[in-house]
Scaffold this motif. Structure first.
Motif, PDB file in Angstrom:
ATOM      1  N   GLU A   1       0.877  -1.252   0.088  1.00 30.29           N
ATOM      2  CA  GLU A   1      -0.103  -0.151  -0.152  1.00 30.29           C
ATOM      3  C   GLU A   1       0.927   1.213  -0.055  1.00 30.29           C
ATOM      4  N   GLY A   2       2.005   1.273   0.749  1.00 28.35           N
ATOM      5  CA  GLY A   2       2.745   2.361   0.728  1.00 28.35           C
ATOM      6  C   GLY A   2       3.372   2.501  -0.592  1.00 28.35           C
ATOM      7  N   ALA A   3       3.679   1.419  -1.358  1.00 25.72           N
ATOM      8  CA  ALA A   3       4.189   1.493  -2.630  1.00 25.72           C
ATOM      9  C   ALA A   3       3.229   2.269  -3.477  1.00 25.72           C
ATOM     10  N   VAL A   4       2.074   1.885  -3.381  1.00 31.45           N
ATOM     11  CA  VAL A   4       1.109   2.462  -4.142  1.00 31.45           C
ATOM     12  C   VAL A   4       1.155   4.121  -4.053  1.00 31.45           C
ATOM     13  N   GLY A   5       1.162   4.385  -2.504  1.00 29.03           N
ATOM     14  CA  GLY A   5       1.280   5.870  -2.313  1.00 29.03           C
ATOM     15  C   GLY A   5       2.269   6.744  -3.017  1.00 29.03           C
ATOM     16  N   VAL A   6       3.600   6.148  -2.977  1.00 33.26           N
ATOM     17  CA  VAL A   6       4.569   6.644  -3.457  1.00 33.26           C
ATOM     18  C   VAL A   6       4.670   6.734  -4.915  1.00 33.26           C
ATOM     19  N   MET A   7       4.022   5.651  -5.657  1.00 31.06           N
ATOM     20  CA  MET A   7       3.840   5.620  -6.994  1.00 31.06           C
ATOM     21  C   MET A   7       3.041   6.534  -7.468  1.00 31.06           C
ATOM     22  N   LEU A   8       1.834   7.248  -6.695  1.00 29.61           N
ATOM     23  CA  LEU A   8       0.708   8.090  -6.937  1.00 29.61           C
ATOM     24  C   LEU A   8       1.427   9.558  -6.919  1.00 29.61           C
ATOM     25  N   LEU A   9       2.425   9.806  -5.959  1.00 26.25           N
ATOM     26  CA  LEU A   9       3.130  10.945  -5.703  1.00 26.25           C
ATOM     27  C   LEU A   9       4.025  11.184  -6.892  1.00 26.25           C
ATOM     28  N   VAL A  10       4.602  10.179  -7.278  1.00 25.81           N
ATOM     29  CA  VAL A  10       5.627  10.315  -8.514  1.00 25.81           C
ATOM     30  C   VAL A  10       4.820  10.549  -9.794  1.00 25.81           C
ATOM     31  N   LEU A  11       3.679   9.862  -9.992  1.00 26.83           N
ATOM     32  CA  LEU A  11       2.694  10.287 -11.133  1.00 26.83           C
ATOM     33  C   LEU A  11       2.174  11.814 -10.978  1.00 26.83           C
ATOM     34  N   GLY A  12       1.731  12.089  -9.871  1.00 28.37           N
ATOM     35  CA  GLY A  12       1.059  13.587  -9.844  1.00 28.37           C
ATOM     36  C   GLY A  12       2.289  14.560  -9.985  1.00 28.37           C
ATOM     37  N   ALA A  13       3.482  14.436  -9.322  1.00 26.08           N
ATOM     38  CA  ALA A  13       4.425  15.199  -9.650  1.00 26.08           C
ATOM     39  C   ALA A  13       4.811  15.481 -11.207  1.00 26.08           C
ATOM     40  N   ASP A  14       5.017  13.995 -11.621  1.00 27.77           N
ATOM     41  CA  ASP A  14       5.130  14.103 -13.171  1.00 27.77           C
ATOM     42  C   ASP A  14       4.270  15.163 -14.077  1.00 27.77           C
ATOM     43  N   VAL A  15       3.090  14.946 -13.714  1.00 27.96           N
ATOM     44  CA  VAL A  15       2.100  15.767 -14.651  1.00 27.96           C
ATOM     45  C   VAL A  15       2.382  17.225 -14.225  1.00 27.96           C
ATOM     46  N   LEU A  16       2.710  17.659 -13.203  1.00 27.73           N
ATOM     47  CA  LEU A  16       3.038  19.101 -12.812  1.00 27.73           C
ATOM     48  C   LEU A  16       4.157  19.544 -13.402  1.00 27.73           C
TER      49      LEU A  16
ATOM     50  N   TRP B   1      -2.699  10.677   1.024  1.00 29.25           N
ATOM     51  CA  TRP B   1      -3.629  10.180   1.697  1.00 29.25           C
ATOM     52  C   TRP B   1      -3.316   8.728   1.922  1.00 29.25           C
ATOM     53  N   VAL B   2      -3.046   7.896   0.708  1.00 26.71           N
ATOM     54  CA  VAL B   2      -2.488   6.494   1.017  1.00 26.71           C
ATOM     55  C   VAL B   2      -1.444   6.187   1.951  1.00 26.71           C
ATOM     56  N   LEU B   3      -0.447   7.062   1.575  1.00 24.86           N
ATOM     57  CA  LEU B   3       0.701   6.860   2.406  1.00 24.86           C
ATOM     58  C   LEU B   3       0.609   7.248   4.049  1.00 24.86           C
ATOM     59  N   TYR B   4      -0.443   8.328   4.358  1.00 28.68           N
ATOM     60  CA  TYR B   4      -0.532   8.639   5.736  1.00 28.68           C
ATOM     61  C   TYR B   4      -1.349   7.550   6.363  1.00 28.68           C
ATOM     62  N   ASN B   5      -2.420   6.793   5.508  1.00 27.43           N
ATOM     63  CA  ASN B   5      -3.079   5.521   6.182  1.00 27.43           C
ATOM     64  C   ASN B   5      -2.289   4.217   6.236  1.00 27.43           C
ATOM     65  N   THR B   6      -1.060   4.003   5.907  1.00 28.96           N
ATOM     66  CA  THR B   6      -0.245   2.925   6.138  1.00 28.96           C
ATOM     67  C   THR B   6       0.067   2.839   7.454  1.00 28.96           C
ATOM     68  N   PRO B   7       0.406   1.565   8.191  1.00 30.24           N
ATOM     69  CA  PRO B   7       0.592   1.540   9.666  1.00 30.24           C
ATOM     70  C   PRO B   7       1.645   2.057   9.901  1.00 30.24           C
ATOM     71  N   TRP B   8       2.848   1.879   8.880  1.00 23.85           N
ATOM     72  CA  TRP B   8       4.153   2.327   9.364  1.00 23.85           C
ATOM     73  C   TRP B   8       4.375   3.732   9.231  1.00 23.85           C
ATOM     74  N   VAL B   9       3.575   4.481   8.528  1.00 22.88           N
ATOM     75  CA  VAL B   9       3.752   6.109   8.500  1.00 22.88           C
ATOM     76  C   VAL B   9       3.027   6.421   9.670  1.00 22.88           C
ATOM     77  N   ARG B  10       1.881   5.836  10.067  1.00 26.23           N
ATOM     78  CA  ARG B  10       1.168   6.415  11.325  1.00 26.23           C
ATOM     79  C   ARG B  10       1.933   6.133  12.478  1.00 26.23           C
ATOM     80  N   SER B  11       2.631   5.088  12.554  1.00 31.14           N
ATOM     81  CA  SER B  11       3.489   4.840  13.691  1.00 31.14           C
ATOM     82  C   SER B  11       4.673   5.704  13.613  1.00 31.14           C
ATOM     83  N   LEU B  12       5.418   6.321  12.769  1.00 29.49           N
ATOM     84  CA  LEU B  12       6.138   7.336  12.706  1.00 29.49           C
ATOM     85  C   LEU B  12       5.839   8.722  13.066  1.00 29.49           C
ATOM     86  N   LEU B  13       4.305   8.825  12.777  1.00 23.77           N
ATOM     87  CA  LEU B  13       3.879  10.253  13.113  1.00 23.77           C
ATOM     88  C   LEU B  13       3.132  10.176  14.637  1.00 23.77           C
ATOM     89  N   SER B  14       2.997   9.024  15.165  1.00 19.05           N
ATOM     90  CA  SER B  14       2.341   8.934  16.391  1.00 19.05           C
ATOM     91  C   SER B  14       3.408   9.340  17.489  1.00 19.05           C
TER      92      SER B  14
END
Length: 237
Positions: A76-91, A224-237
Motif C-alpha cells: 500500500e505504501g508503494a502505491v502511495g509513493v507511485m501516486l506521488l511520482v505520477l502527480g509530480a510528473d504531471v505538474l 492520503w494513501v501513505l498517511y493511512n499505512t501503519p508504518w507511516v502512522r507509527s512514525l507520526l504517532s
C-alpha cells in the motif's frame, strides 16, 4: 458457481472506481492525445492489475497461503509513493512545457485543434505539426496497474480464501474480477478523456487548469494513501 463469478465481474468493475485507481489513470490520461488513447491507457492498467492478481493470487490460493499484514502495508505504501511520482510528473511536465492550442491541418485537408507544448526558452516552430498520432503500447500504464494489483491482492485473497473452498474456483473468480476491472477502467478512462478533450477544443486555460487539478489531486490521494499505512502512522504517532 456462475453467480459467484458474475459477482466477481461486477465487483471488479466497481473496484476500478476506487480513488487511488482513478487518480492513477487520470494522471496517465494527461499523456494521451485523444479518447481512444486514454481508453487504451485504462484498459492496459486493468490488464496489468489482472496479471498481478492472477500471478500472486493464483500461487497463494494453490498454496492456501495469505499475504502478511506487514507486506500488505508495504505494498500500500508503494502505491502511495507511485501516486506521488505520477502527480509530480504531471505538474513537472506542465512546468517544462507551455501548453497551448493550435489549429492543425493535415495534408488531406482535415483540420483539428491539438494541444502543443515546448519549453519556455524555445521558439515556436510550425514544423512541429508534422507529427504522428500513434501512441504505441502504454507500458507505463501496465506497470502502474501491476503495482496496484500487488497492493490489492491481499484483501482480495482474504475474501477468496475464506469464502471459496476450491483453489481453482478462486483463480477463476480472480480472473473474472480482473476482466471486470479492465472493463470498468476502460469506461472510466473514456469518462476522464471527455473533459480533457472538451477543454482542448475550447480554451487553453481550461485545459491547463484541468491538467493541474489532476496532478494536484493525484498528489493528494498519494499522500492520503501513505498517511493511512501503519508504518507511516507509527512514525507520526
Amino acid at each position: 458457481m456462475i453467480s459467484i463469478l458474475v459477482l466477481g465481474l461486477l465487483l471488479g468493475m466497481r473496484h476500478a472506481l476506487e480513488a487511488d485507481h482513478l487518480a492513477a489513470v487520470a494522471s496517465l490520461a494527461t499523456r494521451s492525445r485523444g479518447v481512444p488513447g486514454t481508453v487504451l491507457q485504462g484498459a492496459v492498467w486493468g490488464l496489468g492489475h489482472t496479471l498481478t492478481l492472477l500471478l500472486v493470487g493464483g500461487v497463494c490460493l494453490l498454496l492456501r497461503a495469505a499475504i502478511s499484514e506487514r507486506l500488505a502495508a508495504a505494498l500500500e505504501g508503494a502505491v502511495g509513493v507511485m501516486l506521488l511520482v505520477l502527480g509530480a510528473d504531471v505538474l513537472l511536465r506542465m512546468r517544462r512545457r507551455r501548453i497551448h492550442l493550435h489549429v492543425h491541418r493535415h495534408d488531406d485537408g482535415t483540420v483539428h485543434l491539438h494541444a502543443h507544448g515546448h519549453a519556455p526558452e524555445e521558439a515556436h516552430d510550425r514544423d512541429h505539426h508534422q507529427h504522428a498520432h500513434g501512441e504505441g503500447f502504454p507500458l507505463r500504464a501496465l506497470l502502474v496497474g501491476m503495482v496496484h494489483g500487488l497492493a490489492g491482492s491481499a484483501a482480495l485473497l482474504l475474501v477468496t480464501l475464506t469464502t471459496l473452498s476450491s483453489a481453482w474456483l478462486g483463480v477463476a473468480y480472480i480472473a473474472v474480477f480482473g476482466v471486470g476491472s479492465i472493463a470498468g477502467m476502460a469506461v472510466l478512462a473514456a469518462v476522464i478523456a471527455l473533459p480533457l478533450q472538451g477543454t482542448a477544443r475550447t480554451l487553453t486555460g481550461w485545459y491547463n487548469g484541468l491538467e493541474a487539478a489532476i496532478g494536484s489531486g493525484t498528489l493528494l490521494v498519494g499522500g492520503w494513501v501513505l498517511y493511512n499505512t501503519p508504518w507511516v502512522r507509527s512514525l507520526l504517532s
